[in-house]
Write a protein that holds these residues in place. Sequence first.
Motif, PDB file in Angstrom:
ATOM      1  N   HIS A   1       0.845  -1.192   0.000  1.00  0.00           N
ATOM      2  CA  HIS A   1       0.000   0.000   0.000  1.00  0.00           C
ATOM      3  C   HIS A   1       0.882   1.245   0.000  1.00  0.00           C
ATOM      4  CE1 HIS A   1      -3.366   2.650   0.763  1.00  0.00           C
ATOM      5  NE2 HIS A   1      -2.738   3.161   1.807  1.00  0.00           N
ATOM      6  N   GLY A   2       0.486   2.242  -0.797  1.00  0.00           N
ATOM      7  CA  GLY A   2       1.229   3.501  -0.813  1.00  0.00           C
ATOM      8  C   GLY A   2       2.374   3.475  -1.799  1.00  0.00           C
ATOM      9  N   GLY A   3       3.444   4.212  -1.463  1.00  0.00           N
ATOM     10  CA  GLY A   3       4.578   4.358  -2.370  1.00  0.00           C
ATOM     11  C   GLY A   3       5.438   5.521  -1.918  1.00  0.00           C
TER      12      GLY A   3
ATOM     13  N   TYR B   1       3.198  11.461  -7.318  1.00  0.00           N
ATOM     14  CA  TYR B   1       2.996  10.266  -6.491  1.00  0.00           C
ATOM     15  C   TYR B   1       3.425   9.043  -7.286  1.00  0.00           C
ATOM     16  CZ  TYR B   1       0.558   6.249  -4.521  1.00  0.00           C
ATOM     17  OH  TYR B   1       0.265   5.009  -4.035  1.00  0.00           O
ATOM     18  N   LEU B   2       4.322   8.248  -6.706  1.00  0.00           N
ATOM     19  CA  LEU B   2       4.817   7.024  -7.325  1.00  0.00           C
ATOM     20  C   LEU B   2       4.372   5.834  -6.478  1.00  0.00           C
ATOM     21  CD1 LEU B   2       8.414   8.391  -7.916  1.00  0.00           C
ATOM     22  CD2 LEU B   2       6.652   8.142  -9.653  1.00  0.00           C
ATOM     23  N   ALA B   3       3.610   4.940  -7.066  1.00  0.00           N
ATOM     24  CA  ALA B   3       3.052   3.806  -6.329  1.00  0.00           C
ATOM     25  C   ALA B   3       4.007   2.617  -6.377  1.00  0.00           C
ATOM     26  CB  ALA B   3       1.701   3.411  -6.917  1.00  0.00           C
ATOM     27  N   PHE B   4       3.817   1.688  -5.421  1.00  0.00           N
ATOM     28  CA  PHE B   4       4.510   0.414  -5.486  1.00  0.00           C
ATOM     29  C   PHE B   4       3.861  -0.445  -6.574  1.00  0.00           C
ATOM     30  CE2 PHE B   4       5.467   1.071  -0.757  1.00  0.00           C
ATOM     31  CZ  PHE B   4       6.742   1.546  -1.028  1.00  0.00           C
ATOM     32  N   PRO B   5       4.614  -1.322  -7.230  1.00  0.00           N
ATOM     33  CA  PRO B   5       4.023  -2.168  -8.275  1.00  0.00           C
ATOM     34  C   PRO B   5       2.876  -3.009  -7.720  1.00  0.00           C
ATOM     35  CG  PRO B   5       6.441  -2.305  -8.286  1.00  0.00           C
ATOM     36  CD  PRO B   5       6.056  -1.582  -7.042  1.00  0.00           C
ATOM     37  N   GLY B   6       1.736  -2.991  -8.410  1.00  0.00           N
ATOM     38  CA  GLY B   6       0.587  -3.780  -7.979  1.00  0.00           C
ATOM     39  C   GLY B   6      -0.158  -3.190  -6.806  1.00  0.00           C
ATOM     40  N   SER B   7       0.151  -1.941  -6.416  1.00  0.00           N
ATOM     41  CA  SER B   7      -0.527  -1.308  -5.283  1.00  0.00           C
ATOM     42  C   SER B   7      -1.982  -1.043  -5.620  1.00  0.00           C
ATOM     43  CB  SER B   7       0.178   0.006  -4.917  1.00  0.00           C
ATOM     44  OG  SER B   7      -0.600   0.757  -3.999  1.00  0.00           O
TER      45      SER B   7
ATOM     46  N   THR C   1      -3.428   1.613  -5.182  1.00  0.00           N
ATOM     47  CA  THR C   1      -3.552   3.011  -5.615  1.00  0.00           C
ATOM     48  C   THR C   1      -2.727   3.297  -6.868  1.00  0.00           C
ATOM     49  OG1 THR C   1      -1.738   3.644  -4.139  1.00  0.00           O
ATOM     50  CG2 THR C   1      -3.977   3.814  -3.268  1.00  0.00           C
ATOM     51  N   GLU C   2      -2.279   2.236  -7.558  1.00  0.00           N
ATOM     52  CA  GLU C   2      -1.408   2.431  -8.726  1.00  0.00           C
ATOM     53  C   GLU C   2      -2.108   3.207  -9.834  1.00  0.00           C
ATOM     54  OE1 GLU C   2       1.300  -0.261 -11.844  1.00  0.00           O
ATOM     55  OE2 GLU C   2       0.390  -1.164 -10.057  1.00  0.00           O
ATOM     56  N   SER C   3      -3.427   3.058  -9.978  1.00  0.00           N
ATOM     57  CA  SER C   3      -4.153   3.738 -11.055  1.00  0.00           C
ATOM     58  C   SER C   3      -4.161   5.249 -10.904  1.00  0.00           C
ATOM     59  CB  SER C   3      -5.596   3.213 -11.115  1.00  0.00           C
ATOM     60  OG  SER C   3      -6.271   3.497  -9.891  1.00  0.00           O
ATOM     61  N   SER C   4      -3.956   5.762  -9.696  1.00  0.00           N
ATOM     62  CA  SER C   4      -3.970   7.205  -9.473  1.00  0.00           C
ATOM     63  C   SER C   4      -2.563   7.789  -9.378  1.00  0.00           C
ATOM     64  CB  SER C   4      -4.727   7.527  -8.179  1.00  0.00           C
ATOM     65  OG  SER C   4      -4.087   6.957  -7.053  1.00  0.00           O
ATOM     66  N   ALA C   5      -1.533   6.982  -9.664  1.00  0.00           N
ATOM     67  CA  ALA C   5      -0.149   7.430  -9.505  1.00  0.00           C
ATOM     68  C   ALA C   5       0.394   8.009 -10.798  1.00  0.00           C
ATOM     69  CB  ALA C   5       0.721   6.259  -9.041  1.00  0.00           C
ATOM     70  N   ASN C   6       1.506   8.741 -10.695  1.00  0.00           N
ATOM     71  CA  ASN C   6       2.209   9.302 -11.848  1.00  0.00           C
ATOM     72  C   ASN C   6       3.322   8.381 -12.331  1.00  0.00           C
ATOM     73  OD1 ASN C   6       1.718  11.956  -9.804  1.00  0.00           O
ATOM     74  ND2 ASN C   6       0.924  12.114 -11.878  1.00  0.00           N
ATOM     75  N   GLY C   7       3.429   7.203 -11.741  1.00  0.00           N
ATOM     76  CA  GLY C   7       4.450   6.237 -12.099  1.00  0.00           C
ATOM     77  C   GLY C   7       4.591   5.221 -10.985  1.00  0.00           C
ATOM     78  N   VAL C   8       5.555   4.328 -11.108  1.00  0.00           N
ATOM     79  CA  VAL C   8       5.770   3.298 -10.096  1.00  0.00           C
ATOM     80  C   VAL C   8       7.241   3.263  -9.702  1.00  0.00           C
ATOM     81  CG1 VAL C   8       3.869   1.849 -10.890  1.00  0.00           C
ATOM     82  CG2 VAL C   8       6.157   1.483 -11.801  1.00  0.00           C
TER      83      VAL C   8
ATOM     84  N   ALA D   1       4.343   7.549   1.114  1.00  0.00           N
ATOM     85  CA  ALA D   1       3.036   8.067   0.713  1.00  0.00           C
ATOM     86  C   ALA D   1       1.897   7.393   1.455  1.00  0.00           C
ATOM     87  CB  ALA D   1       2.842   7.887  -0.794  1.00  0.00           C
ATOM     88  N   HIS D   2       0.759   8.075   1.489  1.00  0.00           N
ATOM     89  CA  HIS D   2      -0.483   7.561   2.068  1.00  0.00           C
ATOM     90  C   HIS D   2      -0.329   7.137   3.516  1.00  0.00           C
ATOM     91  CE1 HIS D   2      -2.223   8.184  -1.716  1.00  0.00           C
ATOM     92  NE2 HIS D   2      -2.014   6.991  -2.278  1.00  0.00           N
TER      93      HIS D   2
END
Length: 365
Positions: free
Chosen positions: A66-68, A112-118, A120-127, A171-172
């Motif tokens: 969760h998060g990133g 915002y950069l998400a962890f892979p498979g998070s 919240t990945e759909s709302s991120a600017n990258g991973v 994040a988050h």
Amino acid sequence: MTKSPSGRRVRPAALAVLLAAFTAPATGTASAQGASVNVSPSTADPDYATIVQLRGTGFQSVQGGHGGVYVLFGWVSNPAGGWQPSQGGGAGSTYRYVQDTEARDNNGFQRYLAFPGSDTESSANGVVNPDGTWQAQLVIPGARFRAVDRAGNTTQVDCTRVQCGVITIGAHGVVNPANETFTPVTFAVPRREPAAPPPSRQSPPATTTTTAPAPKPSVEAATTQTRAGERIEVTGTGFTPGENVAVTLHSDPVSLPPARAGDDGRFTYTATIPEHVAEGVHRLVFTGERSTVETSVELTVRAAARTSPSSPSAETPAQAQVQGEKGNALLVALLVGGAVLLVVAAVAVVLRLRRRVRDIEGNDT
């Protein structure tokens, strides 16, 4: 001394390691070995917005976690350390940053950069890639900005007087010391191209030609009535082909992402009016970076539309940190409560068995 699950006695330090092993996530992680961020260019314009390219290496990437990572621009109290959330630091006290919306298509002041498979990945600017690398683009609005703390107090930050730079934090609400970094950014007025020298007096007279005068820069908005938080489309003409055009909302100056003129000196620009802008008449000012020409359009801004009380509001990194701490405290309370209930249930079962044994023994006698 405490007994381990195998029955052996272990020291407190060993017990901490044992507990960490039981509570560690089952998903794999790429542990950060000295996280760092490369900023290009590393020098920004003090008066106009600058777009910088970022590349992170050595960050911790948690598959499905969760998060990133939040990527921000701002000031920290001590670049050598101590400002981090993992060391008790907090937004508005040990670090201040340029606020932006949590939307994926915000003004570019916050990423915002998400962890892979998070989740919240759909709302991120990258991973954050499994190897600990990531890339992003960030907008630095200039050397001066306003920061808001958790209590809603506003502070003016002047990066020509204090050290500012690119900040990364968990994040988050997930505090992660492995992903906390600060990369300094300097400010300097960019060099201007010198004007062409006048023709020599010995040169033969040039042939007189008639050329059409260059068009004056102008901008036009699709509408002059808008609301705070809404978007408005603006078209510009007459700028130097290919130049960046700084955008500033007045009267209380707010830097917006820059526009860029095409080969014909034109551009189409979408401006997002910040939600905190007061009602009244404002001006969107467009300034050519190379031509230095300036033109503007007048807007009448009304208050932001009210949202339904039931609709979720976007949380800032500071709010996310507070929510994460509350969530951790609630989890601990639930675990302790569950343990107490299990103990009570076990005691009840033992008492019932003892009562049954006494009844049986009484019947035998």
